[in-house]
Every structure is written in C-alpha cells, then in structure tokens.
Design a protein around this motif. Structure first.
Motif, PDB file in Angstrom:
ATOM      1  N   ASP A  74      42.462  52.784  30.876  1.00 55.51           N
ATOM      2  CA  ASP A  74      41.370  51.938  30.406  1.00 55.51           C
ATOM      3  C   ASP A  74      41.879  50.577  29.937  1.00 55.51           C
ATOM      4  O   ASP A  74      41.191  49.569  30.114  1.00 55.51           O
ATOM      5  CB  ASP A  74      40.610  52.624  29.272  1.00 55.51           C
ATOM      6  CG  ASP A  74      39.262  51.971  29.028  1.00 55.51           C
ATOM      7  OD1 ASP A  74      38.412  51.991  29.948  1.00 55.51           O
ATOM      8  OD2 ASP A  74      39.069  51.397  27.930  1.00 55.51           O
ATOM      9  N   TRP A  77      42.114  48.327  32.970  1.00 56.91           N
ATOM     10  CA  TRP A  77      40.850  47.781  33.466  1.00 56.91           C
ATOM     11  C   TRP A  77      40.463  46.520  32.716  1.00 56.91           C
ATOM     12  O   TRP A  77      39.753  45.658  33.267  1.00 56.91           O
ATOM     13  CB  TRP A  77      39.742  48.822  33.355  1.00 56.91           C
ATOM     14  CG  TRP A  77      39.862  50.016  34.250  1.00 56.91           C
ATOM     15  CD1 TRP A  77      39.593  51.313  33.931  1.00 56.91           C
ATOM     16  CD2 TRP A  77      40.269  50.049  35.627  1.00 56.91           C
ATOM     17  NE1 TRP A  77      39.818  52.144  34.998  1.00 56.91           N
ATOM     18  CE2 TRP A  77      40.227  51.391  36.054  1.00 56.91           C
ATOM     19  CE3 TRP A  77      40.678  49.067  36.535  1.00 56.91           C
ATOM     20  CZ2 TRP A  77      40.576  51.776  37.353  1.00 56.91           C
ATOM     21  CZ3 TRP A  77      41.020  49.454  37.824  1.00 56.91           C
ATOM     22  CH2 TRP A  77      40.969  50.784  38.216  1.00 56.91           C
ATOM     23  N   MET A 101      42.179  42.603  40.857  1.00 52.81           N
ATOM     24  CA  MET A 101      42.509  44.026  40.834  1.00 52.81           C
ATOM     25  C   MET A 101      43.783  44.296  41.623  1.00 52.81           C
ATOM     26  O   MET A 101      44.645  45.079  41.193  1.00 52.81           O
ATOM     27  CB  MET A 101      41.355  44.853  41.394  1.00 52.81           C
ATOM     28  CG  MET A 101      41.596  46.358  41.325  1.00 52.81           C
ATOM     29  SD  MET A 101      40.150  47.314  41.850  1.00 52.81           S
ATOM     30  CE  MET A 101      40.836  48.979  41.828  1.00 52.81           C
ATOM     31  N   SER A 120      37.198  57.193  34.831  1.00 52.76           N
ATOM     32  CA  SER A 120      37.239  55.915  34.116  1.00 52.76           C
ATOM     33  C   SER A 120      35.947  55.775  33.332  1.00 52.76           C
ATOM     34  O   SER A 120      34.953  55.210  33.811  1.00 52.76           O
ATOM     35  CB  SER A 120      37.417  54.757  35.108  1.00 52.76           C
ATOM     36  OG  SER A 120      38.714  54.761  35.663  1.00 52.76           O
ATOM     37  N   ALA A 125      36.489  50.166  31.133  1.00 50.28           N
ATOM     38  CA  ALA A 125      36.000  50.545  32.458  1.00 50.28           C
ATOM     39  C   ALA A 125      34.512  50.258  32.587  1.00 50.28           C
ATOM     40  O   ALA A 125      34.046  49.727  33.611  1.00 50.28           O
ATOM     41  CB  ALA A 125      36.282  52.023  32.719  1.00 50.28           C
TER      42      ALA A 125
END
Length: 243
Positions: A74, A77, A101, A120, A125
C-alpha cells in the motif's frame, strides 16, 4: 471449505506498548529490505535484526509476514501518479499513470509479484483507484466499464514490466543478455525459421532498455486507442482536440 476474507486493513492496529518501535518504522524497513534483497530475503527475524529488535516485538505490531507485505504494498501505491481529471485529458492522465506505475514497479521489483498475491484494499490503493475512476468517468465510461478499463490498464503495465524485471534479474545474476549473444542463440535454436530470424535481427535494439521502452510505448498506445474506441460519446475537456 472457503475461508472468510481477511486483510490487515480489516483489523484495528494494536497500540504500541511503549514509545519505542512503531508499525510505520517496520513497514519502511521492510520496503528497504525488499528493494535491496528481494522478496525471498524478507523474514520477520531478519527485519527485526535490522531494526535492532526481536521478531517478537515486530509481531506485536504486525501479525505475520503476509500482513507486512500488504502494508508495504500500500505504501508503494502512494508513489504512483495520476493527475486530477480537471487538469488533464483522460488519455494524458492514463498515460501519466502508466509510466509512473512502470517506473515505480521497476524501482521496487517485488511489487510485480506481491500485487498479484494480496488484495489492495489499503488507503493508498483506494486513493489511486479513485483517481483512476475519475479518469475513466471523464473519458465517458460508465458502470462496470469504468473499473474494467482501469483494470485493463493496470494489467498491461504489470504484464509488460514482469518480463523486464525477470530479464534484469538474470542479467544481474551473470546471464549474458547482450544482443549479439541472444541473436547467436536464436540462430542456433530457430534455424528452421529463417524469415522469423531475419525479422528478429532487424528489430533488435543495441540497448535492451530502449527495446523495452519502445515496446511499452507501442503497447500503451494500442491499449489507449482500444479503450477510446469503446466509448461511443467521449467526454472532452474544453479546447481538447478529438482523438
């Protein structure tokens, strides 16, 4: 017999027993260990040693290794960028997301494996998914198609980056991945396919990183063009040209 869904995010974190170790410190150290040594190197004992604490102290904050990997994922992200849809077209936002990404996963290669193993459902997320939701709503998608479009884009990035990470690992381990060596191997192993070999020689890039970048660009354009074709009445920002 199926097991009920379980996630570190569905359980309240335990309060620290004292002013010492915090869960945030443990997660930060875990990410550093994963980046430096890879997924197989992570253990609660090894992590505790790096933090100057026993594994038992870590278990007070994190129930097990799986919970730790969920927490670490997490945090990653949070590093992925998606512009707000009111300042960028949906294609620009989706493109920024895809490149961000890709760069993030290449910087943290263990994510390519962990992302497919754990849900996620952490705060970062959901924040990322919300920005992607807005992006594809702006594009003109509705209902389930919003999330199918976002999932397609994320799957493309992970699918492209995975083989690149594997090749980099092999090169780091001493495998000769130079173009000349690869072409020479192809000449031997695929001698029955002369036209295929001729094409292979013609399209090989002297720099392997360039080849991966070109392949990513091509695939991303195809994905975005395909998604755009799925929207009968696309939404555009004022002044944005038709695609």
């Amino acid at each position: 017999m199926t097991r009920p869904f379980s996630s570190v995010w569905s359980r309240e974190p335990r309060r620290p027993k004292n002013a010492g170790l915090r869960r945030e410190q443990i997660v930060t150290a875990a990410i550093a260990l994963l980046d430096a040594e890879g997924l197989d190197a992570l253990s609660m004992r090894k992590l505790g040693s790096k933090l100057g604490a026993g594994a038992t102290s870590l278990y007070w904050h994190v129930a097990n290794k799986d919970d730790l990997l969920e927490l670490a994922l997490d945090e990653i992200w949070a590093l992925v960028e998606v512009p707000e849809p009111d300042i960028a077209s949906w294609r620009a936002a989706a493109t920024t997301f895809a490149y961000s990404m890709r760069a993030t996963v290449l910087q943290h290669p263990w994510v390519a494996t962990v992302a497919g193993q754990f849900p996620s459902v952490g705060p970062h997320a959901f924040a990322l998914l919300e920005r992607l939701r807005k992006t594809f709503v702006q594009a003109g998608f509705t209902g389930t198609d919003i999330y199918l479009a976002a999932g397609t884009l994320m799957s493309f990035v992970l699918g492209q980056v995975g083989p690149e990470i594997s090749a980099r690992k092999m090169a780091d381990a001493g495998t000769d991945w130079t173009v000349d060596n690869v072409v020479a191997s192809a000449d031997q192993l695929a001698a029955d396919y002369p036209e295929l070999l001729a094409d292979y020689r013609a399209v090989q890039y002297a720099d392997r990183d360039t080849g991966y970048a070109v392949a990513f660009d091509f695939g991303l354009l195809c994905i975005l063009d395909g998604l755009a074709a799925r929207v009968p009445n696309p939404v555009r920002l004022p002044g944005e040209p038709a695609t």
